[in-house]
Design a protein around this motif. Structure first.
Motif, PDB file in Angstrom:
ATOM      1  N   GLU A  56       0.933  -1.161  -0.134  1.00  0.00           N
ATOM      2  CA  GLU A  56       0.028  -0.017  -0.056  1.00  0.00           C
ATOM      3  C   GLU A  56       0.848   1.130   0.203  1.00  0.00           C
ATOM      4  O   GLU A  56       2.042   1.128   0.399  1.00  0.00           O
ATOM      5  N   GLY A  57       0.296   2.464  -0.208  1.00  0.00           N
ATOM      6  CA  GLY A  57       1.036   3.630  -0.340  1.00  0.00           C
ATOM      7  C   GLY A  57       1.849   4.020   0.915  1.00  0.00           C
ATOM      8  O   GLY A  57       2.920   4.224   0.791  1.00  0.00           O
ATOM      9  N   TRP A  58       1.135   3.981   2.106  1.00  0.00           N
ATOM     10  CA  TRP A  58       1.867   4.291   3.288  1.00  0.00           C
ATOM     11  C   TRP A  58       3.047   3.254   3.399  1.00  0.00           C
ATOM     12  O   TRP A  58       4.074   3.560   4.134  1.00  0.00           O
ATOM     13  N   GLU A  59       3.070   2.090   3.068  1.00  0.00           N
ATOM     14  CA  GLU A  59       4.023   1.168   3.432  1.00  0.00           C
ATOM     15  C   GLU A  59       5.261   1.439   2.630  1.00  0.00           C
ATOM     16  O   GLU A  59       6.392   1.384   3.082  1.00  0.00           O
ATOM     17  N   ASP A  92      11.854 -11.731  11.782  1.00  0.00           N
ATOM     18  CA  ASP A  92      10.546 -12.943  11.962  1.00  0.00           C
ATOM     19  C   ASP A  92       9.796 -12.963  10.844  1.00  0.00           C
ATOM     20  O   ASP A  92       8.811 -14.074  10.829  1.00  0.00           O
ATOM     21  N   GLY A  93      10.136 -12.686   9.679  1.00  0.00           N
ATOM     22  CA  GLY A  93       9.296 -13.273   8.390  1.00  0.00           C
ATOM     23  C   GLY A  93       9.477 -14.460   7.755  1.00  0.00           C
ATOM     24  O   GLY A  93      10.526 -15.169   7.807  1.00  0.00           O
ATOM     25  N   TYR A  94       8.431 -15.185   7.403  1.00  0.00           N
ATOM     26  CA  TYR A  94       8.570 -16.347   6.668  1.00  0.00           C
ATOM     27  C   TYR A  94       7.500 -16.225   5.375  1.00  0.00           C
ATOM     28  O   TYR A  94       6.739 -15.423   5.459  1.00  0.00           O
ATOM     29  N   VAL A  95       7.813 -17.323   4.565  1.00  0.00           N
ATOM     30  CA  VAL A  95       6.926 -17.321   3.329  1.00  0.00           C
ATOM     31  C   VAL A  95       5.755 -18.488   3.374  1.00  0.00           C
ATOM     32  O   VAL A  95       6.219 -19.883   3.655  1.00  0.00           O
ATOM     33  N   VAL A  96       4.678 -18.223   3.036  1.00  0.00           N
ATOM     34  CA  VAL A  96       3.482 -19.365   2.949  1.00  0.00           C
ATOM     35  C   VAL A  96       3.012 -19.283   1.675  1.00  0.00           C
ATOM     36  O   VAL A  96       2.967 -18.356   0.917  1.00  0.00           O
ATOM     37  N   MET A 100       1.544 -16.822  -3.252  1.00  0.00           N
ATOM     38  CA  MET A 100       2.889 -16.844  -2.042  1.00  0.00           C
ATOM     39  C   MET A 100       2.731 -15.599  -1.295  1.00  0.00           C
ATOM     40  O   MET A 100       2.383 -14.455  -2.055  1.00  0.00           O
ATOM     41  N   PHE A 101       2.770 -15.614   0.047  1.00  0.00           N
ATOM     42  CA  PHE A 101       2.575 -14.752   0.786  1.00  0.00           C
ATOM     43  C   PHE A 101       3.788 -14.569   1.954  1.00  0.00           C
ATOM     44  O   PHE A 101       4.116 -15.606   2.332  1.00  0.00           O
ATOM     45  N   VAL A 102       4.038 -13.276   2.308  1.00  0.00           N
ATOM     46  CA  VAL A 102       5.226 -13.127   3.282  1.00  0.00           C
ATOM     47  C   VAL A 102       4.323 -12.761   4.687  1.00  0.00           C
ATOM     48  O   VAL A 102       3.547 -11.836   4.630  1.00  0.00           O
ATOM     49  N   VAL A 103       4.780 -13.454   5.568  1.00  0.00           N
ATOM     50  CA  VAL A 103       4.189 -13.327   7.026  1.00  0.00           C
ATOM     51  C   VAL A 103       4.951 -12.906   7.918  1.00  0.00           C
ATOM     52  O   VAL A 103       6.348 -13.436   7.816  1.00  0.00           O
ATOM     53  N   GLY A 104       4.857 -11.992   8.654  1.00  0.00           N
ATOM     54  CA  GLY A 104       5.838 -11.555   9.879  1.00  0.00           C
ATOM     55  C   GLY A 104       6.615 -10.378   9.355  1.00  0.00           C
ATOM     56  O   GLY A 104       7.787 -10.204  10.140  1.00  0.00           O
ATOM     57  N   LEU A 105       6.489  -9.964   8.136  1.00  0.00           N
ATOM     58  CA  LEU A 105       7.294  -8.746   7.577  1.00  0.00           C
ATOM     59  C   LEU A 105       6.600  -7.423   8.198  1.00  0.00           C
ATOM     60  O   LEU A 105       5.385  -7.009   8.003  1.00  0.00           O
ATOM     61  N   GLN A 106       7.309  -6.931   9.016  1.00  0.00           N
ATOM     62  CA  GLN A 106       6.690  -5.674   9.773  1.00  0.00           C
ATOM     63  C   GLN A 106       7.163  -4.485   9.324  1.00  0.00           C
ATOM     64  O   GLN A 106       8.512  -3.959   9.296  1.00  0.00           O
ATOM     65  N   ARG A 120       0.410  -6.626   8.466  1.00  0.00           N
ATOM     66  CA  ARG A 120      -0.353  -7.195   7.497  1.00  0.00           C
ATOM     67  C   ARG A 120       0.310  -8.412   6.632  1.00  0.00           C
ATOM     68  O   ARG A 120       1.460  -8.123   6.176  1.00  0.00           O
ATOM     69  N   THR A 121      -0.400  -9.257   6.361  1.00  0.00           N
ATOM     70  CA  THR A 121       0.313 -10.237   5.334  1.00  0.00           C
ATOM     71  C   THR A 121       0.552  -9.832   3.918  1.00  0.00           C
ATOM     72  O   THR A 121      -0.507  -9.138   3.421  1.00  0.00           O
ATOM     73  N   LYS A 122       1.481  -9.803   3.336  1.00  0.00           N
ATOM     74  CA  LYS A 122       1.832  -9.194   2.127  1.00  0.00           C
ATOM     75  C   LYS A 122       2.038 -10.217   0.794  1.00  0.00           C
ATOM     76  O   LYS A 122       2.612 -11.306   1.213  1.00  0.00           O
TER      77      LYS A 122
END
Length: 159
Positions: free
Chosen positions: A36-39, A52-56, A62-68, A85-87
């Motif tokens: 998103e724009g703010w990201e 702490d990120g991982y991919v599912v 495919m989504f990356v979870v834990g990317l802060q 948010r899951t990206k």
């Protein structure tokens, strides 16, 4: 006005330094990232944590979870920023199918390695990785300390 760092076509945004300590990398891939724009604004300021990120893989995507990505204080008022948010990752379907088959094998996972700019777009480098055993981690530490010792010796010798 864009700064020199932003104009660099492959500037690093964030690295996952823990990944090389915890995993052996088999293959590396570069994937696009849906943001998103703010990201994107927060990424330009370096307000991201990848450790702490991982991919599912869900439903062939495919989504990356834990990317802060932490929002800026001056974030838009009409959106509510969600930092964890899951990206979604963007890869070709054939690559996703091949990776799905590989991670179903025991011990394999997908790990995000870094975020970087490429031609004005944010890319995420991911790796097909196999977890390290405890003794492999100790070997990694021993090698790293050995390299430091050699560098110190060379530095003191050159003085």
């Amino acid at each position: 006005m864009a700064t020199k760092k932003q104009q660099d076509s492959s500037a690093r945004i964030a690295d996952n330094k823990k990944a090389s300590y915890n995993y052996f990398f088999e293959e590396r891939f570069e994937a696009g990232l849906v943001l998103e724009g703010w990201e994107v604004k927060s990424l330009r300021e370096g307000k991201v944590q990848l450790t702490d990120g991982y991919v599912v893989i869900r439903d062939g995507e495919m989504f990356v979870v834990g990317l802060q990505i932490n929002p800026l204080r001056s974030a838009s008022t009409h959106t509510t920023p969600d930092s964890i948010r899951t990206k979604k990752l963007l890869l070709h379907k054939e690559q996703i199918r091949r990776l799905t088959g590989k991670i179903e094998q025991k011990g394999y996972t997908l790990v995000p390695l870094n975020l970087h700019w490429k031609a004005g777009k944010v890319k995420c480098e991911i790796a097909l990785a196999k977890g390290k055993a405890e003794h492999d981690k100790r070997d990694t530490i021993k090698d790293r300390e050995g390299k430091r010792e050699v560098e110190r010796a060379m530095k003191s010798r050159n003085r």
